[in-house]
Scaffold this motif. Structure first.
Motif, short mmCIF file in Angstrom:
data_model
loop_
_atom_site.label_atom_id
_atom_site.label_comp_id
_atom_site.label_asym_id
_atom_site.label_seq_id
_atom_site.Cartn_x
_atom_site.Cartn_y
_atom_site.Cartn_z
N ASP A 1 16.17 4.19 11.17
CA ASP A 1 15.72 3.37 12.29
C ASP A 1 14.27 2.93 12.14
OD1 ASP A 1 18.17 3.49 13.52
OD2 ASP A 1 17.64 5.21 14.77
N TYR A 2 13.46 3.74 11.48
CA TYR A 2 12.05 3.40 11.36
C TYR A 2 11.78 2.48 10.17
CZ TYR A 2 7.01 3.58 11.35
OH TYR A 2 5.69 3.20 11.38
N TYR A 3 12.36 2.79 9.04
CA TYR A 3 11.92 2.16 7.79
C TYR A 3 12.65 0.86 7.43
CZ TYR A 3 9.20 6.34 6.69
OH TYR A 3 8.27 7.35 6.71
N PHE A 4 13.70 0.49 8.15
CA PHE A 4 14.49 -0.67 7.73
C PHE A 4 14.66 -1.69 8.85
CE2 PHE A 4 15.57 2.73 4.88
CZ PHE A 4 15.57 2.11 3.64
N ARG A 5 14.81 -2.94 8.45
CA ARG A 5 15.16 -4.01 9.38
C ARG A 5 16.66 -3.94 9.63
NH1 ARG A 5 11.46 -8.21 5.91
NH2 ARG A 5 9.45 -7.52 6.74
N LEU A 6 17.00 -3.81 10.90
CA LEU A 6 18.39 -3.64 11.30
C LEU A 6 18.80 -4.75 12.26
CD1 LEU A 6 18.24 0.21 12.05
CD2 LEU A 6 18.84 -0.89 9.88
N LEU B 1 14.64 6.97 1.93
CA LEU B 1 14.22 6.53 3.26
C LEU B 1 15.40 6.27 4.20
CD1 LEU B 1 11.32 4.07 2.36
CD2 LEU B 1 11.14 6.41 3.17
N LYS B 2 16.54 5.89 3.64
CA LYS B 2 17.70 5.61 4.49
C LYS B 2 18.18 6.87 5.20
CE LYS B 2 19.65 3.47 1.02
NZ LYS B 2 20.65 2.81 0.17
N ASN C 1 10.38 -4.49 -1.08
CA ASN C 1 11.17 -5.20 -0.07
C ASN C 1 12.54 -4.57 0.19
OD1 ASN C 1 13.15 -6.68 -2.02
ND2 ASN C 1 11.13 -7.19 -2.81
N HIS C 2 13.01 -3.69 -0.72
CA HIS C 2 14.31 -3.06 -0.52
C HIS C 2 14.41 -1.82 -1.40
CE1 HIS C 2 15.10 -5.23 -4.30
NE2 HIS C 2 16.01 -4.30 -4.53
N LEU C 3 15.42 -0.99 -1.10
CA LEU C 3 15.79 0.12 -1.96
C LEU C 3 17.18 -0.15 -2.53
CD1 LEU C 3 14.72 3.25 0.14
CD2 LEU C 3 13.44 2.13 -1.67
N ASP D 1 16.79 -4.32 3.73
CA ASP D 1 15.41 -4.81 3.68
C ASP D 1 14.48 -3.85 4.41
OD1 ASP D 1 16.60 -6.93 2.47
OD2 ASP D 1 16.25 -8.36 4.09
N ILE D 2 13.38 -3.52 3.76
CA ILE D 2 12.42 -2.58 4.32
C ILE D 2 11.60 -3.26 5.42
CG2 ILE D 2 10.29 -1.31 3.79
CD1 ILE D 2 11.54 -0.55 1.14
N LYS D 3 11.35 -2.53 6.49
CA LYS D 3 10.60 -3.04 7.63
C LYS D 3 9.10 -2.83 7.37
CE LYS D 3 10.98 -3.13 12.70
NZ LYS D 3 11.64 -4.45 12.80
N THR D 4 8.54 -3.74 6.56
CA THR D 4 7.15 -3.57 6.12
C THR D 4 6.16 -3.66 7.26
OG1 THR D 4 6.88 -5.94 5.65
CG2 THR D 4 7.75 -4.57 3.88
N GLU D 5 6.57 -4.29 8.37
CA GLU D 5 5.65 -4.46 9.50
C GLU D 5 5.45 -3.19 10.31
OE1 GLU D 5 9.67 -6.40 10.63
OE2 GLU D 5 8.46 -6.01 8.85
N ARG D 6 6.25 -2.17 10.08
CA ARG D 6 6.02 -0.89 10.77
C ARG D 6 4.74 -0.26 10.24
NH1 ARG D 6 11.17 0.75 13.03
NH2 ARG D 6 11.11 -0.42 14.97
N PRO D 7 3.87 0.25 11.12
CA PRO D 7 2.55 0.73 10.70
C PRO D 7 2.57 1.76 9.57
CG PRO D 7 2.63 0.55 13.08
CD PRO D 7 4.03 0.28 12.59
N MET D 8 3.50 2.71 9.63
CA MET D 8 3.51 3.75 8.60
C MET D 8 4.18 3.29 7.31
SD MET D 8 1.71 6.28 9.59
CE MET D 8 2.18 7.74 8.69
#
Length: 716
Positions: free
Chosen positions: A336-341, A330-331, A320-322, A356-363
């Motif tokens: 822009d891709y890997y995190f909820r902003l 990843l930061k 859920n986070h780094l 917080d990691i953007k787990t809903e992104r496909p990759m």
């Protein structure tokens, strides 16, 4: 060209390289890789898509095939990516190769040699960057199978090209029904770091599995649990900001130890932590660890050793986070891709960990799922506990268990059902198990000062005797405030790594220990009073007779106390006092002290007996609602009893949590074997009884009817 002119030109080139390619302590040698000539043209020709539309089925990471080494990494926002390969972990000079981007955001380069055991990292340039590529931090590969870490607060790392095989000698997963699980939550280092463990390699994977010592796997086996749950053991950020110093405006006012001990700051989702493979008495600063990648085989050896003893291995995983304070991950790869902003481009922090990691992104979803499958296939891990599971989106939740069950249908998948919300029912509907905070708070309470629960003769929140009865059934949705579709989705526990240990909770709640006072005699403090012992045994008896998954935290079985040593060098204001949040302490605050287990051997033996009892009598794991009958108790709101009929067995389970009065129970006609009382527990008869049972205050009893398969009920 004249020699003097040649010398001047050479000096100019060297100076140019030092000025333009120097970054931190690392110098990179430019490579003649043809990919470099075409990478910019290739990137410019690719049409950009919305970030959510990027997806690739390509194998990511570094891998050696047919004598060649391929490197692939996903970063759709980058406009240029460089690979840097090092011969040695502490090299300042590396060989640079530009990668080529495909239309799905995957960057790739194939090198014509086997680079096994070489070190590498990446540099990334995004559009509108103010810095040159040479000024960017070196980033690890998110798919690294092994990582070397340099112990400073920003946790610089280098990935390792790892491709060695391992002989599992026929080992495979332990396939166990969830209802049969008895989980022991533990920290790899803490189990053998204390001298009382007897380990020759204390605090390590190897030390944990040493034979013929008081601690580690021998202790766990003798206790009788059948599953261990490791606190995070993926590579993680060990070091935090220097005390009283700052990073990006954040001042470290909270951690005088400047380190993260529990591991909830994952940095590499495919790599085991090197922290537990080092032959150190304590972590040392400004040194490389993990460079020989021995952590990979050490972890596998540990799993194989547990499996030989019939003990399953679960991992506590953090997707859920780094770390807030880590660079080169990843930061920097693709924020822009890997995190909820938020709307201003700042990290969302519902995890309270800064990003917080953007787990809903496909990759990102693909990375999480592939990570889980990797640990199952490569390390034979039997299950997972997900930290702050509610921060993971539902589609990812569903894909995790769907894909994991294809590999092992019995894989254990449980979580904390909170973090950005609270929804145990939602997890249960998706076949996940969840930590049951209702039973935790209802039985022992939420805090030891003004939030006590049933064992203390108190009701916390909206708890009542009817709620307690629902916990016996596994907190099923059939009952008011129920949470779970199936009882095996309920992870029943009274304490975990967070908060006070159960031992300290009871010490403070009993008012026999003042947490604000300094503890001068640790052994006298550890030894339980008779009052404290009664609370422990009543709570443990309830836990081990309830339907669902059973979990205890390491040391709970001997009332472990976390007291900060006097001799720590850090400026800890709690020296000599109880600590309820010891995430930062790589010292005896956290280490399992087996001398303390001996001091409270009476409680330890009680837990051993309860574990044996639960494993012996299937009814306490398999009974359905129809198999359990409750009876009313007049004038005692904290007492209750029930009859459990399962196959040919009939049990009477009796509790009296009242702190002020005894409770009489009239048994059904016949002879009863006492298996558990306020003093002893086990699967063998302690004594036999008929007629009336008088339960003292804060006690319980379990009895088994002898030779009477037609028993109909209890009279109370």
């Amino acid at each position: 060209m004249k020699p003097a002119v040649k010398s001047l030109c050479f000096l100019f080139i060297i100076t140019f390289l030092f000025i333009n390619i120097h970054q931190g302590n690392t110098l990179f040698i430019l490579d003649k890789n043809p990919a470099k000539q075409s990478s910019q043209k290739n990137t410019d020709s690719i049409k950009l898509k919305p970030l959510d539309e990027y997806f690739s089925n390509k194998k990511l990471g570094s891998f050696v095939e047919n004598g060649k080494t391929t490197f692939r990494i996903f970063t759709p926002s980058s406009v240029r990516v460089q690979l840097v390969v090092f011969n040695n972990v502490d090299d300042n000079l590396g060989e640079v190769h530009d990668l080529v981007k495909d239309e799905d955001g995957v960057w790739e380069v194939e090198l014509s040699s086997d680079l096994s055991n070489k070190f590498y990292g990446y540099k990334f340039l995004q559009a509108n960057d103010d810095l040159e590529l040479s000024q960017k931090p070196l980033c690890i590969d998110p798919y690294s199978r092994a990582v070397a870490s340099f112990t400073t607060y920003n946790n610089p790392r280098k990935s390792i090209v790892y491709s060695e095989s391992y002989d599992w000698q026929g080992d495979t997963w332990i396939k166990r029904d969830w209802r049969d699980l008895i989980i022991y939550e533990m920290h790899v280092r803490d189990m053998t770091a204390h001298k009382s463990s007897g380990a020759k390699k204390p605090g390590t994977y190897n030390g944990l599995t040493e034979k013929e010592i008081p601690g580690g796997i021998n202790y766990i086996k003798n206790l009788g649990v059948n599953t261990v749950e490791l606190l995070p053991a993926m590579e993680f950020g060990n070091c935090e900001i220097p005390y009283r110093d700052s990073l990006d405006g954040k001042f470290n006012t909270w951690n005088p130890y400047e380190r993260n001990h529990w591991g909830y700051m994952t940095s590499a989702f495919f790599a085991p932590s090197s922290y537990y493979a080092m032959d150190w008495d304590e972590l040392k600063w400004n040194e490389w660890m993990g460079a020989d990648a021995r952590q990979v085989n050490d972890f596998k050896d540990m799993v194989k050793a547990f499996h030989k003893e019939g003990i399953a291995v679960m991992m506590d995983v953090v997707y859920n986070h780094l770390s807030e304070y880590e660079f080169g991950n990843l930061k920097q790869i693709d924020k822009d891709y890997y995190f909820r902003l938020d709307e201003n481009g700042n990290y969302v922090a519902e995890s309270y960990c800064g990003n917080d990691i953007k787990t809903e992104r496909p990759m990102m979803r693909k990375m999480i799922v592939e990570s889980i499958l990797f640990w199952m296939k490569e390390y034979h891990v039997d299950g997972f506990r997900f930290d702050l599971g509610k921060l993971i989106d539902w589609e990812t939740i569903e894909e995790i268990i769907r894909e994991a069950r294809k590999v092992n249908p019995n894989v254990i998948i449980v979580c904390e059902p909170w973090g950005g919300g609270y929804d145990p029912q939602g997890f249960s509907l998706r076949e996940w198990g969840s930590w049951n905070d209702q039973i935790r708070n209802g039985i022992k309470g939420e805090n030891p000062k003004n939030g006590l629960g049933w064992i203390f003769g108190k009701w916390y929140g909206n708890n009542s005797i009817d709620r307690v009865k629902s916990y016996v059934h596994g907190t099923l949705i059939n009952f008011e405030h129920g949470l779970f579709q199936k009882k095996e989705h309920s992870v029943n526990y009274l304490a975990a790594h967070d908060g006070y240990t159960l031992g300290d909770f009871i010490r403070i709640a009993s008012k026999e220990v003042d947490e604000t006072k300094t503890i001068k005699n640790i052994n006298a403090h550890v030894k339980l009073t008779e009052k404290q012992k009664k609370y422990h045994k009543l709570g443990a008896m309830f836990l081990f007779t309830s339907q669902g998954i059973t979990m205890i935290h390491s040391g709970q079985e001997f009332a472990r106390s976390k007291v900060v040593p006097f001799d720590v060098a850090a400026a800890d204001k709690n020296k000599g006092k109880i600590d309820h949040n010891s995430y930062d302490k790589d010292n005896e605050t956290n280490y399992i002290n087996y001398e303390h287990a001996e001091i409270n051997s009476d409680l330890l033996n009680y837990y051993k007996g309860l574990i044996e009892f639960r494993k012996t009598f299937e009814g306490f794991r398999r009974a359905e609602i129809k198999d359990i009958s409750f009876f009313e108790v007049a004038d005692n709101e904290f007492a209750f009893g029930y009859q459990l009929n399962y196959k040919n067995d009939t049990f009477a389970v009796l509790f009296n949590a009242s702190p002020v009065r005894k409770q009489n129970f009239i048994l059904l006609k016949g002879k009863w074997s006492v298996l558990i009382d306020e003093n002893s527990a086990g699967a063998e008869s302690i004594r036999t009884l008929t007629g009336t049972v008088a339960l003292d205050k804060t006690t319980g009893m379990v009895l088994k009817l002898i030779n009477s398969p037609n028993a109909k009920g209890l009279k109370l």
